[in-house]
Design a protein around this motif. Structure first.
Motif: not given
Length: 178
Positions: A6-16
């Motif tokens: 979940t944390i990795l998904g949130a980080i990737v979403t923010i970067l995108i």
């Protein structure tokens, strides 16, 4: 494990999202106050008039001499030779360096009225670096340039009085060589 995903998904979403905003022309750096003030300071320095950024007392005095000569209209041949001789005698410059200094003065200070009207702003960057002898010498050099021609324009006399008032020195002392 599901928390890490979940944390990795949130980080990737923010970067995108940040990349999409950047592609759209919206920079997050504009929200940074340090970046804003650094950029504003650089813009002010970039857009500043170079004639009003002179810090050397010698160059400032040369500019004052040039403006004093220019106050009578276009600079005559006698005034030009007088200024060049004063540069060589007082500032101990070669003939080539004197010519270059006069050329830089004419480039940096094309409008004598701007300097005359904003003399305190012109002197501001270099005024603290003047010694008492240099202030007195600057006043004397401006007077010598004005005295080069037989006829002294009222605009020249007013400028000399402004210079003397801004430098705040009584006249009549010995001048110092540069």
């Amino acid at each position: 494990m599901h928390i890490v995903l979940t944390i990795l998904g949130a980080i990737v979403t923010i970067l995108i999202l940040v990349r999409r905003l950047d592609n759209a022309g919206i920079s997050l750096n504009s929200l940074n106050p340090f970046w804003y003030f650094r950029r504003r300071k650089w813009q002010q320095q970039y857009n500043a008039d170079p004639g009003f950024c002179i810090e050397s007392p010698m160059e400032t005095t040369a500019g004052l001499m040039y403006v004093a000569a220019k106050c009578s209209g276009d600079i005559s041949r006698e005034q030009k030779s007088c200024i060049l001789n004063l540069f060589q005698q007082e500032f101990h410059l070669s003939e080539r360096e004197s010519t270059e200094l006069l050329a830089s003065c004419s480039f940096l200070l094309p409008d004598e009225d701007k300097v005359k009207d904003q003399l305190s702003k012109f002197l501001e960057p270099s005024l603290e670096k003047f010694t008492d002898e240099q202030r007195q010498s600057a006043i004397a050099l401006v007077e010598k340039v004005i005295a080069c021609e037989d006829v002294v324009a009222s605009k020249q006399r007013e400028f000399a009085e402004q210079v003397e008032q801004q430098l705040k020195i009584a006249t009549g002392k010995e001048t110092q060589s540069w």
